[in-house]
Design an enzyme around this catalytic site. Structure first.
Site, short mmCIF file in Angstrom:
data_model
loop_
_atom_site.label_atom_id
_atom_site.label_comp_id
_atom_site.label_asym_id
_atom_site.label_seq_id
_atom_site.Cartn_x
_atom_site.Cartn_y
_atom_site.Cartn_z
N TYR A 175 -77.56 68.38 52.83
CA TYR A 175 -76.77 67.83 53.93
C TYR A 175 -75.27 67.87 53.63
CZ TYR A 175 -74.44 64.75 57.14
OH TYR A 175 -73.55 64.26 58.06
N HIS A 185 -62.41 66.20 62.99
CA HIS A 185 -62.56 64.75 62.90
C HIS A 185 -61.23 64.01 62.95
CE1 HIS A 185 -66.65 65.77 62.06
NE2 HIS A 185 -67.00 64.56 61.68
N ASN A 228 -66.02 61.06 54.32
CA ASN A 228 -66.96 59.96 54.09
C ASN A 228 -66.31 58.97 53.14
OD1 ASN A 228 -70.47 60.98 54.14
ND2 ASN A 228 -69.00 60.73 55.78
N TYR A 252 -56.49 13.98 61.17
CA TYR A 252 -57.24 14.95 60.37
C TYR A 252 -56.38 16.14 59.93
CZ TYR A 252 -61.73 12.79 61.70
OH TYR A 252 -62.79 11.94 61.88
N ARG A 261 -54.91 14.54 56.87
CA ARG A 261 -55.85 13.94 55.93
C ARG A 261 -56.85 14.97 55.38
NH1 ARG A 261 -60.16 9.83 57.94
NH2 ARG A 261 -58.71 9.76 59.70
N PHE A 285 -71.54 55.00 52.73
CA PHE A 285 -70.37 55.01 53.60
C PHE A 285 -70.40 53.89 54.64
CE2 PHE A 285 -73.54 58.16 55.07
CZ PHE A 285 -74.04 57.44 56.15
N GLU A 332 -76.35 58.56 64.28
CA GLU A 332 -75.62 57.42 63.72
C GLU A 332 -75.76 56.26 64.72
OE1 GLU A 332 -71.79 59.16 62.94
OE2 GLU A 332 -72.71 60.73 61.71
#
Length: 509
Positions: free
Chosen positions: A56, A86, A198, A280, A283, A329, A413
């Protein structure tokens, strides 16, 4: 002589990264990691020459195209096409300081010798880091799984002589910067484009930077809250160590002890009080600020694991003669941690705004809106509105990004982390918190003037003396925007030792 940091198998921590940047250190690869990178590359080349089975991303397509076999003659084009196709980022540019962290972390991850890249490729990334050459990277485009594909594609483009970079505040086409330094573009070999894209270095780099921001903001919030407590004529009883010894969360105990140190010697804190309890927002400072500190410790553990890991795919184990396609990844650990960070830091802003509200409410001998002649003067009425607007925006951004997932790559994916969105949201959110605590400082400092001639502690008096040089006491109405901006800048300029920021209850981590 340059000051160098050696990239090695030694664990990289936040303090080390901070010092690399503070001291402007250059990078060098250790001989140990050079040998690991070379051995892995030699193994991969032999595997390709002797094994024609599909592997792959090495001799196949990517994502849902994993079953498309690529011929040997096209393997370089395959990797270059991957990087170019990409590079689809958009939105704002990632700050150069974070891009530099991305470079460092990508170099670190590739150098472990499980990625199959050329030493020349890593060395060129080192060249970029050492010469402050920062690729254009954009905030939008990563789903936080399959790695930070789009941002890392932009980080890798200049290796090919493509894309744009910044060098010494000037923008260049990558081809021009390569020519300027007499460098040739890198010819990517099998798997290299995938190894570069990746990975989780976009999310991780933000995580590292956000931890530094958060620790400083948290520390300054303690100082400012201690000024507010004293200016409000608050009580120190809730900070007694016995209270926190019976509920010993580390962050809670750390904050309580810190407040006792900050307020030591204060005339105001030691005087007799008419009231037996504080609201608060005063405190419960140890419990609220402390819980955020404990969250920062958790986030730091996640980030440290991530930046000392191999996060590309597939992973090459040459000693075991294995190439394994896995999912390192996937950014889920980071996504959850960054969402947790958002929530924790939003709370620092939330409680700060409540103290601002109390300070301007005309309570405990302070004038309404912290100004003489209220009515004619609105005083500090509207800075509280500004703080309220900011904390409301932060509540919206603190909604977890990690609960979302969108199917991509034609269904291959089918679950993604959205950690990149969590990272960029956290950056905006923490900048907002810086603005809120700056407004609190402006209010607390103003309130302190109405307590004279009594003084706060020597430590806080010294802090306020420096602040007053930038933001003076406001006698009558004026444009407060300028004072808010000056307050924000003052806090940015405060130099806190990194060891102090990363000092936990039990010592330096």
């Amino acid at each position: 002589m340059y000051n160098y940091h050696i990239i090695s198998s030694k664990v990289l921590d936040i303090v080390t990264i901070y010092n690399i940047f503070k001291d402007n250190k250059k990078l060098k690869l250790s001989d140990e990691l050079k040998n690991k990178v070379a051995a892995c590359k030699t193994y991969l080349d032999a595997k390709l020459a002797n094994n024609k089975k599909p592997m792959y991303g090495i001799n196949t397509g990517f994502g849902s195209l994993y079953n498309v076999k690529i011929s040997d003659k096209d393997l370089t084009q395959l990797q270059e096409n991957l990087v170019m196709s990409h590079a689809c980022g958009t939105g704002d540019r990632v700050p150069e300081s974070i891009v530099k962290v991305m470079l460092l972390l990508k170099i670190q991850s590739l150098s472990y010798g499980h990625s199959g890249v050329q030493l020349d490729t890593i060395n060129r990334l080192v060249d970029f880091f050492n010469n402050d050459i920062f690729p254009f990277v954009y905030t939008q485009g990563s789903l936080g799984a399959s790695g930070d594909l789009a941002p890392l594609a932009h980080l890798a483009l200049p290796l090919l002589g493509k894309g744009k970079v910044v060098h010494k505040d000037k923008e260049y086409d990558a081809s021009v910067i390569l020519e300027k330094f007499n460098w040739k573009s890198i010819k990517l070999e099998a798997k290299e484009g995938l190894a570069l894209l990746n990975g989780t270095q976009f999310m991780s780099a933000y995580g590292v930077y956000l931890l530094m921001m958060s620790h400083k903001t948290s520390y300054l919030a303690d100082i400012i809250a201690s000024i507010s407590l004293d200016a409000f004529d608050g009580r120190l009883d809730p900070f007694h160590d016995l209270v926190h010894a019976v509920r010993p969360h580390p962050g809670q105990r750390k904050v309580a002890r810190r407040f006792n140190e900050f307020l030591k010697g204060s005339e105001l804190i030691d005087r007799l009080k008419e009231h037996v309890q504080d609201p608060y927002s005063f405190r419960c400072i140890p419990q609220v600020h402390g819980a955020t500190k404990d969250t920062l410790d958790f986030v730091e553990k996640v980030i440290l694991t991530e930046i000392n890991s191999v996060t590309d795919n597939p992973n090459i184990f040459h000693e075991e003669d294995l190439i394994i396609s896995g999912g390192n990844f996937h950014g889920q650990p980071l996504a959850l941690a960054l969402d947790y960070l958002k929530i924790a830091m939003a709370e620092i802003g939330n409680i700060s705004e409540r103290r601002i509200f109390q300070l301007v409410s005309g309570l405990r001998g302070l004038p309404a809106f912290l100004v003489d002649n209220p009515g004619l003067n609105s005083g500090f009425m509207i800075p509280q509105y500004t703080a309220a607007s900011i904390v409301s925006a932060n509540k919206q951004m603190a909604t977890p990004a990690s609960v979302d997932s969108i199917v991509s790559s034609n269904g291959q994916e089918d679950h993604v982390s959205m950690g990149a969105n969590a990272a960029t949201q956290a950056y905006t959110l923490i900048k907002n918190v810086e603005r809120v605590i700056a407004i609190e400082l402006m209010n607390a400092s103003q309130a302190m003037e109405f307590r004279k001639p009594l003084k706060t502690s020597p430590f806080l008096e010294s802090f306020l003396e420096q602040y007053r040089k930038v933001v003076p006491f406001i006698k009558v109405d004026e444009v407060l925007h300028d004072n808010i901006q000056a307050s924000i800048q003052f806090l940015k300029d405060v130099d806190v030792e990194i060891e102090e920021l990363f000092l936990n209850t039990y010592g330096l981590k």
